[in-house]
Design a protein around this motif. Structure first.
Motif, PDB file in Angstrom:
ATOM      1  N   TYR A 260       0.846  -1.193   0.000  1.00  0.00           N
ATOM      2  CA  TYR A 260       0.000   0.000   0.000  1.00  0.00           C
ATOM      3  C   TYR A 260       0.880   1.242   0.000  1.00  0.00           C
ATOM      4  O   TYR A 260       1.514   1.551   0.997  1.00  0.00           O
ATOM      5  N   ILE A 261       0.931   1.940  -1.122  1.00  0.00           N
ATOM      6  CA  ILE A 261       1.816   3.105  -1.233  1.00  0.00           C
ATOM      7  C   ILE A 261       0.977   4.341  -1.549  1.00  0.00           C
ATOM      8  O   ILE A 261       0.294   4.384  -2.572  1.00  0.00           O
ATOM      9  N   TYR A 274       8.339  -6.026   0.844  1.00  0.00           N
ATOM     10  CA  TYR A 274       7.753  -7.327   1.164  1.00  0.00           C
ATOM     11  C   TYR A 274       6.267  -7.178   1.473  1.00  0.00           C
ATOM     12  O   TYR A 274       5.771  -6.072   1.703  1.00  0.00           O
ATOM     13  N   PRO A 275       5.528  -8.284   1.512  1.00  0.00           N
ATOM     14  CA  PRO A 275       4.077  -8.210   1.742  1.00  0.00           C
ATOM     15  C   PRO A 275       3.714  -7.469   3.036  1.00  0.00           C
ATOM     16  O   PRO A 275       4.445  -7.506   4.013  1.00  0.00           O
ATOM     17  N   GLY A 276       2.566  -6.806   2.994  1.00  0.00           N
ATOM     18  CA  GLY A 276       2.078  -6.120   4.187  1.00  0.00           C
ATOM     19  C   GLY A 276       2.808  -4.827   4.475  1.00  0.00           C
ATOM     20  O   GLY A 276       2.822  -4.361   5.604  1.00  0.00           O
ATOM     21  N   THR A 277       3.397  -4.212   3.457  1.00  0.00           N
ATOM     22  CA  THR A 277       4.086  -2.934   3.652  1.00  0.00           C
ATOM     23  C   THR A 277       3.136  -1.779   3.332  1.00  0.00           C
ATOM     24  O   THR A 277       2.485  -1.783   2.292  1.00  0.00           O
ATOM     25  N   HIS A 278       3.070  -0.819   4.249  1.00  0.00           N
ATOM     26  CA  HIS A 278       2.257   0.387   4.055  1.00  0.00           C
ATOM     27  C   HIS A 278       3.191   1.588   4.106  1.00  0.00           C
ATOM     28  O   HIS A 278       3.800   1.850   5.130  1.00  0.00           O
ATOM     29  N   LEU A 279       3.298   2.313   3.012  1.00  0.00           N
ATOM     30  CA  LEU A 279       4.134   3.519   2.987  1.00  0.00           C
ATOM     31  C   LEU A 279       3.190   4.700   2.811  1.00  0.00           C
ATOM     32  O   LEU A 279       2.486   4.791   1.802  1.00  0.00           O
ATOM     33  N   VAL A 285      11.978   6.524   0.523  1.00  0.00           N
ATOM     34  CA  VAL A 285      12.863   5.394   0.807  1.00  0.00           C
ATOM     35  C   VAL A 285      13.990   5.400  -0.226  1.00  0.00           C
ATOM     36  O   VAL A 285      13.748   5.507  -1.428  1.00  0.00           O
ATOM     37  N   GLY A 286      15.235   5.256   0.267  1.00  0.00           N
ATOM     38  CA  GLY A 286      16.405   5.299  -0.612  1.00  0.00           C
ATOM     39  C   GLY A 286      16.731   3.931  -1.213  1.00  0.00           C
ATOM     40  O   GLY A 286      16.180   2.905  -0.812  1.00  0.00           O
ATOM     41  N   SER A 287      17.681   3.935  -2.133  1.00  0.00           N
ATOM     42  CA  SER A 287      17.990   2.737  -2.915  1.00  0.00           C
ATOM     43  C   SER A 287      18.434   1.566  -2.043  1.00  0.00           C
ATOM     44  O   SER A 287      19.074   1.751  -1.011  1.00  0.00           O
ATOM     45  N   ILE A 291      11.946  -3.059   2.966  1.00  0.00           N
ATOM     46  CA  ILE A 291      10.892  -2.747   3.936  1.00  0.00           C
ATOM     47  C   ILE A 291       9.911  -3.917   3.981  1.00  0.00           C
ATOM     48  O   ILE A 291       9.523  -4.440   2.956  1.00  0.00           O
ATOM     49  N   GLY A 292       9.486  -4.266   5.205  1.00  0.00           N
ATOM     50  CA  GLY A 292       8.533  -5.344   5.383  1.00  0.00           C
ATOM     51  C   GLY A 292       9.237  -6.656   5.559  1.00  0.00           C
ATOM     52  O   GLY A 292      10.469  -6.710   5.551  1.00  0.00           O
ATOM     53  N   PRO A 293       8.477  -7.736   5.785  1.00  0.00           N
ATOM     54  CA  PRO A 293       7.013  -7.785   5.796  1.00  0.00           C
ATOM     55  C   PRO A 293       6.385  -7.003   6.958  1.00  0.00           C
ATOM     56  O   PRO A 293       7.050  -6.729   7.936  1.00  0.00           O
ATOM     57  N   ASN A 294       5.067  -6.715   6.772  1.00  0.00           N
ATOM     58  CA  ASN A 294       4.220  -6.182   7.836  1.00  0.00           C
ATOM     59  C   ASN A 294       4.811  -4.963   8.531  1.00  0.00           C
ATOM     60  O   ASN A 294       5.115  -4.991   9.726  1.00  0.00           O
ATOM     61  N   THR A 295       4.944  -3.891   7.784  1.00  0.00           N
ATOM     62  CA  THR A 295       5.547  -2.671   8.307  1.00  0.00           C
ATOM     63  C   THR A 295       4.742  -1.456   7.850  1.00  0.00           C
ATOM     64  O   THR A 295       4.261  -1.427   6.723  1.00  0.00           O
ATOM     65  N   VAL A 296       4.564  -0.490   8.768  1.00  0.00           N
ATOM     66  CA  VAL A 296       3.887   0.761   8.434  1.00  0.00           C
ATOM     67  C   VAL A 296       4.891   1.900   8.582  1.00  0.00           C
ATOM     68  O   VAL A 296       5.504   2.050   9.632  1.00  0.00           O
TER      69      VAL A 296
END
Ligand code: UD1
Ligand code: CA
Length: 460
Positions: A260-261, A274-279, A285-287, A291-296
């Motif tokens: 989810y971006i 990775y799955p479950g990432t919310h940005l 986010v740099g090169s 990020i993730g899994p499961n991170t807000v």
């Protein structure tokens, strides 16, 4: 000649069952109305006037600077809304006027541009965008005679045969300014809803042989948001579009359906999600960061080569080669320099962590400044709140805080200092010293045997 846009957004959106205007609900983190205005501006219109009414202030707050607004006090229909806009737009007789609905967030600049080009190329007073809908329910139907558009008939006013038509109007039209002004004057409200319909302008212009249509729009792009179900559909469609664009730009996603971006987020090529990432929000986010899994992550800047997993970050800034998680909660004001770490079950708040410093396990560190290459032992806490005020903890460079240290703020630990495990530190610790605060260990010899004898006698 200029191209002037009118965006219709005064309606309440009764079917949302909300006090808020439907156009301020968010799609991929951005209000619906902002999507429409952004597409119009990207397509190159010279100015935008938004017709507001219900919760006008909320709608105005969602608009970028330079967009004009006009209040339509009573929602007497889409033609009345257009008339209200024209009252503040000055002389449009030499201009082209494009009308867009404020509740269709997925329209693209490319489609708007194509419509404007078709109008410029044709010799007509009006060019409208239509769509072929598998289920046209609720939309105005496009009545053609041969190739030529004759009218738009609202569902409520349509007869059986007209209801079978699947080419619909999507409240998106380009008009010659002079023609629109002339035509609006004659529109009445003699219809089932008693409203002044902008669609009637199309019929009036068609009578003079002056309407073209492009049936280019894909059904998803012109999806109007009238219900929460449609809001969710628009959100999903926007998200797929955003994810597709980031993947084209070099972002890796293991499972794009679960990423989810927000529209406002910026990513470098080589980011791995990775799955479950919310940005969300104002996030970058740099090169080569993962990020993730499961991170807000909300309103945060993440540098390059970082790993952030199973964690929640809001209002933080992390530099390069930083490791966060699993299960870290980083709150606003947290700044982590290069090669730092906030590990398992760690909460940081308003804390600056100098280069190479680590908080690896089970800690709460708030209102603190930590120097470079320091280590905070497992289970340590900054006791920053005395019940009345928050106080600061300052820790120098190369400090070793022993496991389970309570740092009762305000307190300062000098460079190269140590604290003993389990200490409650209430006084400043000088550079290079070891502070230990705990009572001497007692040992009761033979305790187990005495206890066993006691149990035996109790049993008798
Ligand atoms: C309108 C069109 C219909 C089209 C449909 C979907 C008319 C008469 N009908 O119907 O042909 O298929 O949109 O695009 O135009 N609004 C105002 N002031 C008003 C009334 C409406 O600003 O007085 C705004 C609403 O906030 C909304 C847009 O105009 O953003 C469309 O209004 P809505 O009531 O949703 O029109 P529909 O009945 O869906
Ligand atoms: Ca509508």
């Amino acid at each position: 000649m200029s191209v002037r846009a009118i965006v219709l957004a005064a309606g309440k959106g009764t079917r949302m069952n909300s006090d808020r205007s439907k156009v301020v609900f968010s799609v991929a983190g951005r209000p619906i109305i902002s999507w429409v205005v952004a597409a119009a501006l990207e397509a190159g219109v010279d100015d935008v006037t938004v017709v507001v009414g219900h919760s006008a202030e909320d709608v105005e707050a969602a608009l970028v600077e330079g967009v004009m607004t006009v209040v339509q006090d009573q929602q007497l229909g889409t033609a009345h809304a257009a008339t209200t806009a024209l009252e503040v737009m000055g002389d449009v007789s030499e201009d082209t006027v494009i009308v867009l609905p404020g509740d269709s967030p997925l329209i693209t600049a490319a489609t708007i541009r194509a419509l404007l080009e078709a109008h410029a190329d044709g010799d007509v007073r009006c060019t409208l965008l239509t769509a072929l809908m598998p289920d046209p329910t609720g939309y105005g139907r496009v009545i053609r005679v041969g190739e030529r558009v004759r009218a738009i008939v609202e569902e409520r006013d349509a007869d059986e045969a007209q209801l079978q038509i699947d080419e619909v109007a999507v409240s998106t039209y380009v008009f010659d300014g002079a023609g629109l002004v002339d035509t609006l004057v004659d529109i009445d409200n003699d219809n089932e809803q008693g409203e002044y319909y902008l669609t009637d302008a199309v019929a009036a212009m068609a009578a003079e042989g002056g309407v073209a249509a492009i049936a280019g729009a894909d059904a998803q792009e012109v999806l109007g948001v009238n219900t929460h179900e449609q809001l969710a559909a628009a959100d999903a469609a926007a998200r797929h579009r955003i994810n597709r664009e980031w993947m084209e730009a070099g972002v890796w996603m293991q499972d794009p359906d679960t990423v989810y971006i927000d529209a406002s987020v910026r990513l470098a090529a080589g980011v791995r999600l990775y799955p479950g990432t919310h940005l969300e929000g104002d996030t970058q986010v740099g090169s080569d960061s993962e990020i993730g899994p499961n991170t807000v992550v909300r309103d945060s800047v993440i540098g390059s080569g970082c790993k952030v997993w199973f964690s929640v970050l809001r209002g933080v800034e992390i530099a390069h080669g930083v490791e966060v998680g699993p299960y870290a909660s980083l709150r606003p004001g947290t700044v982590m320099a290069d090669s730092t770490k906030a590990g398992t079950f760690v909460e940081l708040k308003a804390t600056v962590l100098g280069k190479g410093s680590k908080v690896p396990h089970l800690s709460y560190i708030g209102d603190a400044a930590i120097g470079e290459d320091s280590n905070i032992g497992a289970g340590s806490i900054t006791c920053n709140y005395d019940g009345f005020n928050k106080h600061r903890t300052v820790i120098g460079d190369r400090v070793r805080i022993g496991s389970d240290t309570m740092l009762v703020a305000p307190v300062e630990i000098g460079d190269d200092a140590y604290t003993g495990a389990g200490s409650v530190i209430t006084k400043d610790v000088a550079e290079g010293s070891l502070a230990v605060e705990r009572s001497a260990q007692k040992e009761l010899l033979g305790y187990a045997d005495r206890r066993a004898r006691l149990a035996e006698s109790e049993g008798e």
